[in-house]
Design a protein around this motif. Structure first.
Motif, PDB file in Angstrom:
ATOM      1  N   ALA A 220      -6.622  -5.201  -1.085  1.00 46.21           N
ATOM      2  CA  ALA A 220      -6.069  -5.698  -2.087  1.00 46.21           C
ATOM      3  C   ALA A 220      -6.040  -7.472  -1.833  1.00 46.21           C
ATOM      4  CB  ALA A 220      -4.495  -5.553  -2.400  1.00 46.21           C
ATOM      5  N   LEU A 221      -5.982  -8.108  -2.705  1.00 46.08           N
ATOM      6  CA  LEU A 221      -5.688  -9.542  -2.859  1.00 46.08           C
ATOM      7  C   LEU A 221      -4.740 -10.147  -3.387  1.00 46.08           C
ATOM      8  CD1 LEU A 221      -7.712 -12.072  -1.857  1.00 46.08           C
ATOM      9  CD2 LEU A 221      -8.503 -12.214  -4.002  1.00 46.08           C
ATOM     10  N   TRP A 222      -3.844 -11.013  -2.543  1.00 46.82           N
ATOM     11  CA  TRP A 222      -2.569 -11.545  -3.162  1.00 46.82           C
ATOM     12  C   TRP A 222      -2.492 -13.035  -2.953  1.00 46.82           C
ATOM     13  CZ3 TRP A 222       0.610  -6.975  -3.785  1.00 46.82           C
ATOM     14  CH2 TRP A 222       0.136  -6.021  -3.038  1.00 46.82           C
TER      15      TRP A 222
ATOM     16  N   VAL B 207       5.775  -8.674  -5.869  1.00 42.47           N
ATOM     17  CA  VAL B 207       4.305  -9.088  -5.873  1.00 42.47           C
ATOM     18  C   VAL B 207       3.297  -8.387  -6.297  1.00 42.47           C
ATOM     19  CG1 VAL B 207       2.870 -10.679  -4.536  1.00 42.47           C
ATOM     20  CG2 VAL B 207       5.212 -10.601  -3.847  1.00 42.47           C
ATOM     21  N   GLU B 208       2.582  -8.737  -7.398  1.00 46.76           N
ATOM     22  CA  GLU B 208       1.512  -7.889  -7.893  1.00 46.76           C
ATOM     23  C   GLU B 208       0.264  -8.583  -7.294  1.00 46.76           C
ATOM     24  OE1 GLU B 208       1.756  -5.152  -9.635  1.00 46.76           O
ATOM     25  OE2 GLU B 208       3.903  -5.393  -9.748  1.00 46.76           O
ATOM     26  N   PRO B 209      -0.839  -7.637  -6.798  1.00 47.06           N
ATOM     27  CA  PRO B 209      -2.115  -7.902  -6.717  1.00 47.06           C
ATOM     28  C   PRO B 209      -2.867  -8.788  -7.317  1.00 47.06           C
ATOM     29  CG  PRO B 209      -2.097  -5.624  -6.539  1.00 47.06           C
ATOM     30  CD  PRO B 209      -0.497  -6.052  -6.870  1.00 47.06           C
ATOM     31  N   LYS B 210      -3.732  -9.724  -7.206  1.00 45.44           N
ATOM     32  CA  LYS B 210      -4.611 -10.434  -8.168  1.00 45.44           C
ATOM     33  C   LYS B 210      -5.633  -9.593  -8.157  1.00 45.44           C
ATOM     34  CE  LYS B 210      -1.855 -14.081  -8.828  1.00 45.44           C
ATOM     35  NZ  LYS B 210      -1.504 -14.175 -10.144  1.00 45.44           N
ATOM     36  N   LEU B 211      -6.073  -8.838  -7.186  1.00 43.60           N
ATOM     37  CA  LEU B 211      -7.188  -7.714  -7.324  1.00 43.60           C
ATOM     38  C   LEU B 211      -6.924  -6.618  -6.440  1.00 43.60           C
ATOM     39  CD1 LEU B 211      -9.895  -7.822  -8.697  1.00 43.60           C
ATOM     40  CD2 LEU B 211     -10.859  -8.882  -6.718  1.00 43.60           C
ATOM     41  N   SER B 212      -7.380  -5.314  -6.877  1.00 42.29           N
ATOM     42  CA  SER B 212      -7.198  -4.337  -6.011  1.00 42.29           C
ATOM     43  C   SER B 212      -8.306  -3.385  -6.303  1.00 42.29           C
ATOM     44  CB  SER B 212      -5.734  -3.417  -6.366  1.00 42.29           C
ATOM     45  OG  SER B 212      -5.559  -2.361  -5.339  1.00 42.29           O
ATOM     46  N   LEU B 213      -8.977  -2.824  -5.069  1.00 44.43           N
ATOM     47  CA  LEU B 213     -10.085  -1.799  -5.289  1.00 44.43           C
ATOM     48  C   LEU B 213      -9.944  -0.816  -4.220  1.00 44.43           C
ATOM     49  CD1 LEU B 213     -12.392  -2.374  -3.084  1.00 44.43           C
ATOM     50  CD2 LEU B 213     -12.516  -4.615  -4.587  1.00 44.43           C
TER      51      LEU B 213
ATOM     52  N   HIS C 167       0.863  -1.483  -0.009  1.00 43.08           N
ATOM     53  CA  HIS C 167       0.102   0.076   0.096  1.00 43.08           C
ATOM     54  C   HIS C 167       1.098   1.245   0.053  1.00 43.08           C
ATOM     55  CE1 HIS C 167      -3.895  -2.145   0.776  1.00 43.08           C
ATOM     56  NE2 HIS C 167      -3.242  -2.938   1.238  1.00 43.08           N
ATOM     57  N   SER C 168       0.226   2.356  -0.449  1.00 43.02           N
ATOM     58  CA  SER C 168       0.949   3.681  -0.439  1.00 43.02           C
ATOM     59  C   SER C 168       1.038   4.157   0.988  1.00 43.02           C
ATOM     60  CB  SER C 168       0.416   4.530  -1.465  1.00 43.02           C
ATOM     61  OG  SER C 168      -1.060   4.907  -1.172  1.00 43.02           O
TER      62      SER C 168
ATOM     63  N   THR D 180      -5.095  -7.513   2.277  1.00 48.90           N
ATOM     64  CA  THR D 180      -4.837  -6.601   2.894  1.00 48.90           C
ATOM     65  C   THR D 180      -5.682  -5.288   2.708  1.00 48.90           C
ATOM     66  OG1 THR D 180      -3.269  -5.804   1.121  1.00 48.90           O
ATOM     67  CG2 THR D 180      -2.225  -7.307   2.627  1.00 48.90           C
ATOM     68  N   GLY D 181      -5.532  -4.396   4.072  1.00 44.80           N
ATOM     69  CA  GLY D 181      -6.127  -3.097   4.052  1.00 44.80           C
ATOM     70  C   GLY D 181      -5.562  -2.273   4.377  1.00 44.80           C
TER      71      GLY D 181
END
Length: 358
Positions: free
Chosen positions: A269-271, A315-321, A240-241, A261-262
């Motif tokens: 995000a989902l990893w 590592v790139e997240p599989k999903l991020s929103l 996260h930033s 993670t939040g």
């Protein structure tokens, strides 16, 4: 894309924590500011509410894995024992079991032990049947923000704190088996440190030997242990930033290394960490080989090799929103057979994201 819905009507203040019953009872519990505990069914309807004595903020809630009719809620320096079937009053009040305000509560998988982490840096272990403190674990030099028992090891627990330390404890010993400094890891990985990696949340995968720690530096720190619980491998990745407030393994997915993670940046995000978990093993094997090959006096090349083994992984997240607000708590759950993620934030509502299409 994760679809979401809002659950409302259960609280009037910011929701701080959430827990799911792992038994046949289709129940969720949430805790909020002002001492409010609310029970929900899996359709998002509030079933009953309770205010704990003193109206202290509810900082953590947890159902007993061995007895779905037992719910624990931490507030102030105490833990309330509740019966979800008749949430009108507390069954028992475990008063002043902590030295300062409790931040985190965990129940081991047998339901026999509770662990609470408090502002003084102490982890207190409580016998659930005798309702008395059995161990006081003192090693953190600052606030202990998170504690969790390990799966399949009912006498082993992890703690993490604002002293930037992760510790593994094996009861009945009162000294940690090992302590790991996130601060040293951050310096090794980047050569410098802008935001200190204060540890906010620690969680263990269902396999029991991989841990994830959410930190203020925006990174998730991963640790792996061997069968004898010795630290085998470590890595970290930028998640996260801003500070990562929550890191929770999704133990109902296809393998034990799915992590959500939040953060304070309002992102979820989902990893998929299965490759990174395998890399921890490879790094440890390589490190052992280098250790055997090194002479007592390290050459400049061998020192660089060892440092390189601790760099950040990509590592790139599989999903991020964008959730849109700071994340207080993440609670993975299976609701009516659907894979879901409950998210609490400074609002009095819950957000429920469906993971069913993943």
């Amino acid at each position: 894309m994760m679809t979401s819905q809002r659950w409302s009507g259960g609280h009037v203040s910011s929701v701080l924590c959430a827990g799911v019953c792992c038994g046949s009872e289709q129940l969720m519990a949430t805790g909020a500011e002002g001492g409010e505990v609310t029970l929900w069914n899996h359709d998002g309807l509030p079933l009953s509410k309770l205010h704990v004595p003193g109206d202290e903020d509810i900082t953590s809630v947890a159902f007993s894995p061995s007895s779905p009719c037992v719910l624990y809620a931490s507030h102030g320096q105490s833990v309330s024992v509740l019966d979800p079937r008749k949430l009108k009053t507390t069954v028992t009040e475990l008063r002043d079991v902590a030295e300062e305000e409790i931040n985190s509560l965990s129940v081991n998988e047998t339901g026999g032990l509770l662990a609470v982490a408090d502002d003084s840096g102490v982890v207190t272990v409580i016998d659930a049947q005798l309702e008395k403190v059995t161990r006081t674990l003192r090693k953190h030099a600052n606030i202990c923000s998170s504690v969790t028992f390990r799966p399949h090891r009912s006498q082993s627990l992890l703690s993490a704190g604002l002293d930037m330390q992760v510790m593994l404890w094996t009861l009945p010993k009162v000294r940690p088996m090992w302590s790991y400094s996130l601060q040293e890891a951050s310096v090794e990985g980047t050569g410098q440190m802008f935001n200190p990696p204060l540890a906010h949340c620690i969680d263990a995968a269902s396999c029991g030997d991989v841990f994830a720690c959410a930190a203020e530096d925006g990174c998730v720190h991963l640790l792996r242990v061997s069968a004898d619980s010795r630290l085998r491998g470590r890595s970290m990745f930028k998640a996260h930033s801003q500070g990562v407030s929550q890191a929770r393994f999704l133990n109902f997915m296809s393998h034990p290394y799915w992590l959500t993670t939040g953060g304070n940046d309002g992102l979820l995000a989902l990893w998929d960490l299965s490759e990174d978990a395998a890399a921890l093993d490879n790094k440890m094997t390589a490190r052992k080989k280098r250790s055997k090959a090194r002479a007592k006096t390290k050459s400049q090349m061998s020192t660089k090799e060892e440092s390189d083994s601790e760099t950040r992984t990509r590592v790139e997240p599989k999903l991020s929103l964008n959730h849109g607000d700071k994340v207080n708590w993440l609670c993975p759950a299976v609701l009516r057979g659907k894979l879901s993620l409950l998210v609490t934030d400074p609002s009095p509502e819950l957000s429920v994201y469906s993971l069913d299409k993943l």
